[in-house]
Write an enzyme that holds these catalytic residues in place. Structure first.
Site, PDB file in Angstrom:
ATOM      1  N   LYS A   1      45.864  55.319  22.407  1.00 55.25           N
ATOM      2  CA  LYS A   1      44.253  54.868  23.208  1.00 55.25           C
ATOM      3  C   LYS A   1      44.612  56.182  24.101  1.00 55.25           C
ATOM      4  O   LYS A   1      45.347  57.163  24.592  1.00 55.25           O
ATOM      5  CB  LYS A   1      43.965  53.467  23.710  1.00 55.25           C
TER       6      LYS A   1
ATOM      7  N   TYR B   1      40.603  72.521  53.046  1.00 57.84           N
ATOM      8  CA  TYR B   1      39.519  71.866  53.730  1.00 57.84           C
ATOM      9  C   TYR B   1      39.485  70.404  55.154  1.00 57.84           C
ATOM     10  O   TYR B   1      41.202  70.150  55.154  1.00 57.84           O
ATOM     11  CB  TYR B   1      38.798  71.041  52.865  1.00 57.84           C
TER      12      TYR B   1
ATOM     13  N   MET C   1      38.869  71.231  44.549  1.00 60.06           N
ATOM     14  CA  MET C   1      39.043  70.933  43.216  1.00 60.06           C
ATOM     15  C   MET C   1      39.369  71.227  42.284  1.00 60.06           C
ATOM     16  O   MET C   1      40.097  71.535  41.023  1.00 60.06           O
ATOM     17  CB  MET C   1      36.944  70.991  42.412  1.00 60.06           C
TER      18      MET C   1
HETATM   19  C1  LIG Z   1      47.246  50.263  25.952  1.00 62.42           C
HETATM   20  C2  LIG Z   1      47.809  48.186  25.620  1.00 62.42           C
HETATM   21  C3  LIG Z   1      49.075  48.192  25.090  1.00 62.42           C
HETATM   22  C4  LIG Z   1      50.418  48.951  25.641  1.00 62.42           C
HETATM   23  O1  LIG Z   1      50.807  48.631  26.915  1.00 62.42           O
HETATM   24  P1  LIG Z   1      52.155  49.235  27.640  1.00 62.42           P
HETATM   25  O2  LIG Z   1      52.095  48.634  28.760  1.00 62.42           O
HETATM   26  O3  LIG Z   1      51.375  51.151  27.977  1.00 62.42           O
HETATM   27  O4  LIG Z   1      53.200  49.733  26.927  1.00 62.42           O
HETATM   28  C5  LIG Z   1      49.604  47.480  25.057  1.00 62.42           C
HETATM   29  N1  LIG Z   1      48.234  46.328  24.356  1.00 62.42           N
HETATM   30  C6  LIG Z   1      47.272  46.451  24.478  1.00 62.42           C
HETATM   31  C7  LIG Z   1      46.301  45.705  23.719  1.00 62.42           C
HETATM   32  C8  LIG Z   1      46.829  47.144  25.470  1.00 62.42           C
HETATM   33  O5  LIG Z   1      45.324  47.753  25.635  1.00 62.42           O
END
Ligand SMILES: *Cc1c(COP(=O)(O)O)cnc(C)c1O
Length: 639
Positions: free
Chosen positions: A41, A261, A320
């Site tokens: 993801k 800044y 930035m």
């Molecule tokens: C992101 C996620 C993981 C992975 O978790 P890690 O801590 O990165 O191993 C596993 N299960 C779900 C449902 C997630 O959303």
């Protein structure tokens, strides 16, 4: 450590070997019955979902996990065929994307499941789903108390297959008693199911490490595989991502000068400082103001072995687009020196340690860093692939020829044996077709070419009947079918874009309007008029109709039937694919006297190995309907 040759303003190096090593380490911690789902993801935690997925699948991943259907769809476009689980709840308007891309949604309520089932029935497709149960995380998922009711109701819905049931730990790295409670609840629910689903999963990476969820059969690997140690133990993990930049200015400062800044930092003594051309817009967190640390590689340009590494403090606020670092203790430092901002082997630059400076979150840092940088993928010290800057719009230079050359080079070095390289070439060629050269490139799809040999009146020759049909945008109000008497003439026709079909006549045979006959030509339902032009070494048949003018620029269905002859003693027949084509079917029918007919497809494209089926008297060769085949592909039938 990677051989750095790149010196851009900033760039990301992704070390695929480190990723493989991390996976191997984690695989050893899994139970014997467990396989793994790779979490990709958020573009694989900022590492590039397509590349990471490919390596993970090679390393044995049976599933991929994405956050939403769009991420899954992108992977499909990038030719990923593995099962993909959408981890967070999907919305009703995402159902078409889910079904059309064969994604597996997480389901935690009946209304969504019913809508999904209805759509699946309409499209006549089976949809795998994973039911998500909330055992204490109290984020998505159905409450334990409502789980059985949901399961029973969903099991009755047509076209849905409950392929998995899963849950998620709230704090797998640090709270064993709560984890055990969650696991017990989960196991209890699973035991009550009338039938065990194919996949049962609850572990993220830290849960695997801590031996949780031992009775499940799938684990979901994320952060630890990316080499960020969020556990409380010391582990032999290597960071996969390194973020680097080039030092862009060196300046002197006097005791008492303030930097940046709000004058947030004051020089305690005379010294020098440097400007690094990245800031919070590049994902270098604003909270690293006055507390970040970077590694400067300075020293001899001519002899990299004499390079020295110095840890330097970030001074003043993060802007930035720039940060300032204290270079007072770095003896020979120059513009262009490579600066490492995250990753690498230096402990202080590991994501988990860098975020500790400001109470940040390493997952967040990985997702956000290098937003304005190119990614370069390495395997060992070797650069495998570079991905362009992610921009909202397409810029042709992103796909320049040197990149294509690099890919072709590495393909040749691997002698095209690797599926991964085949995929790369496919994607790059497709990109340059569509984006680099001509956005409106025309292609054929649903290309059918049927050839049938039967006995003929001419001794030494078969009668050859060919049927060709395909869909394509009509480009002119006519097109040509050509029959050439020599290879040279044929080549000339291949270069012409108004020729839709070509045949090569045996040079021993007299080429005339009887030896090559276009028996019918149609465009959609229009029967076209054919005019024959005959010269010594070619026969040109111009196909036209007064109504074609109105169809120019529109997608049309072409049908071309021909009757001709083919020499028996040739012992081979080649069918060429001369245009970019999507979905190919080619068949060859032959008389019983021809024994031992074989076919060799020479396909360039997504899949080099189309499916071949052979029964008495016919060989059929076909790609998947959506598959792209590049020009210079073809099939040789030998007999
Ligand atoms: C992101 C996620 C993981 C992975 O978790 P890690 O801590 O990165 O191993 C596993 N299960 C779900 C449902 C997630 O959303």
């Amino acid at each position: 450590m990677l051989n750095t040759i790149i010196k851009e303003r900033s760039w990301v190096e992704v070390d695929l070997s480190a990723f493989r090593d991390n996976l191997n380490f984690l695989k050893k911690r899994m139970q014997a019955q467990q396989s793994f789902l790779m979490i990709v993801k958020a573009d694989a935690y900022g590492h590039g979902a397509s590349e990471i997925s490919r390596v993970a699948i090679e390393a044995g991943a049976v599933y991929l996990g994405v956050a939403n259907p769009e991420e899954g769809k992108l992977l499909r476009i990038q030719s990923c065929h593995a099962p993909i689980l959408v981890l967070s709840p999907s919305l009703p308007n995402e159902i078409p994307t889910i079904i059309n891309n064969s994604l597996t949604p997480s389901v935690s309520d009946l209304a969504f499941a019913s809508a999904l089932s209805k759509a699946a029935v309409k499209l006549d497709k089976l949809v795998n789903i994973h039911l998500k149960v909330d055992t204490g995380m109290h984020r998505s998922g159905v409450f334990e108390s409502d789980f059985m009711a949901l399961y029973t109701a969903v099991a009755k819905l047509p076209k849905l297959v409950i392929e998995g049931v899963f849950s998620h730990f709230a704090s797998s790295e640090s709270d064993p008693p709560f984890c055990n409670e969650q696991e017990d609840s989960f196991n209890k629910l699973i035991r009550e199911l009338p039938e065990a689903p194919k996949y049962i999963h609850i572990d993220n990476s830290n849960a695997v490490l801590n031996g949780l969820g031992a009775s499940s059969n799938l684990v979901r690997l994320g952060i630890l595989a990316y080499g960020v140690n969020t556990s409380l133990q010391s582990l032999p993990l290597q960071p996969v991502m390194t973020f680097k930049a080039s030092l862009s200015q060196v300046k002197q400062m006097k005791k008492g000068d303030t930097i940046g800044y709000n004058r947030a930092w004051t020089a305690p003594k005379d010294g020098k400082y440097g400007i690094i051309p990245i800031g919070y817009a590049d994902g270098y967190d604003y909270l690293l103001s006055n507390c970040g640390v970077v590694l400067i590689n300075s020293g001899s340009k001519s002899n990299p072995k004499e390079t020295q590494q110095h840890l330097c403090k970030v001074i003043g606020r993060i802007s930035m687009d720039m940060i300032t670092v204290d270079l007072s203790d770095v003896p020979s430092v120059a513009i262009g020196d490579v600066v490492t901002l995250l990753g690498d082997t230096e402990p202080q630059l590991r994501a988990e340690n860098l975020v500790a400076n400001y109470g940040g979150n390493p997952y967040e840092l990985l997702c956000q860093i290098g937003r304005r940088a190119k990614r370069h993928y390495y395997s060992g010290a070797k650069l495998q692939h570079s991905s362009p800057l992610s921009r909202r719009d397409f810029v042709p230079d992103d796909f320049n020829d040197s990149k294509l050359n690099h890919i072709i080079e590495s393909a040749i070095s691997q002698r095209l044996q690797s599926v991964e390289i085949g995929e790369l070439i496919y994607r790059e060629i497709l990109r340059s077709f569509f984006y680099n050269k001509d956005r409106d490139i025309h292609y054929r799809y649903n290309f059918h070419h049927e050839i049938a040999f039967t006995e003929s009146l001419y001794s030494g020759y078969f009668a050859a009947h060919t049927t060709l049909y395909f869909d394509k945008i009509l480009q002119n109000d006519y097109f040509i079918v050509a029959c050439a008497a020599s290879d040279e003439v044929l080549q000339r026709y291949i270069k012409r874009s108004d020729v839709e079909y070509r045949w090569l006549m045996d040079d021993a045979f007299k080429l005339d309007s009887e030896s090559f006959v276009v028996s019918s030509v149609m465009l959609d339902n229009l029967v076209l008029k054919t005019e024959i032009q005959h010269s010594k070494d070619c026969l040109e048949i111009r196909c036209s109709h007064p109504k074609l003018k109105q169809l120019v620029g529109k997608m049309a269905h072409f049908t071309i039937n021909t009757q001709t002859v083919y020499p028996k003693n040739s012992h081979q027949l080649s069918v060429f694919i001369t245009e970019l084509t999507r979905g190919v079917y080619i068949s060859f029918r032959y008389p019983p006297e021809m024994s031992k007919v074989e076919c060799v497809p020479v396909f360039s494209g997504q899949d080099k190995f189309p499916s071949i089926s052979q029964q008495a008297g016919i060989i059929e060769v076909g790609s998947k309907p959506e598959e792209w085949i590049f020009p210079i592909s073809g099939i040789v039938f030998s007999y």
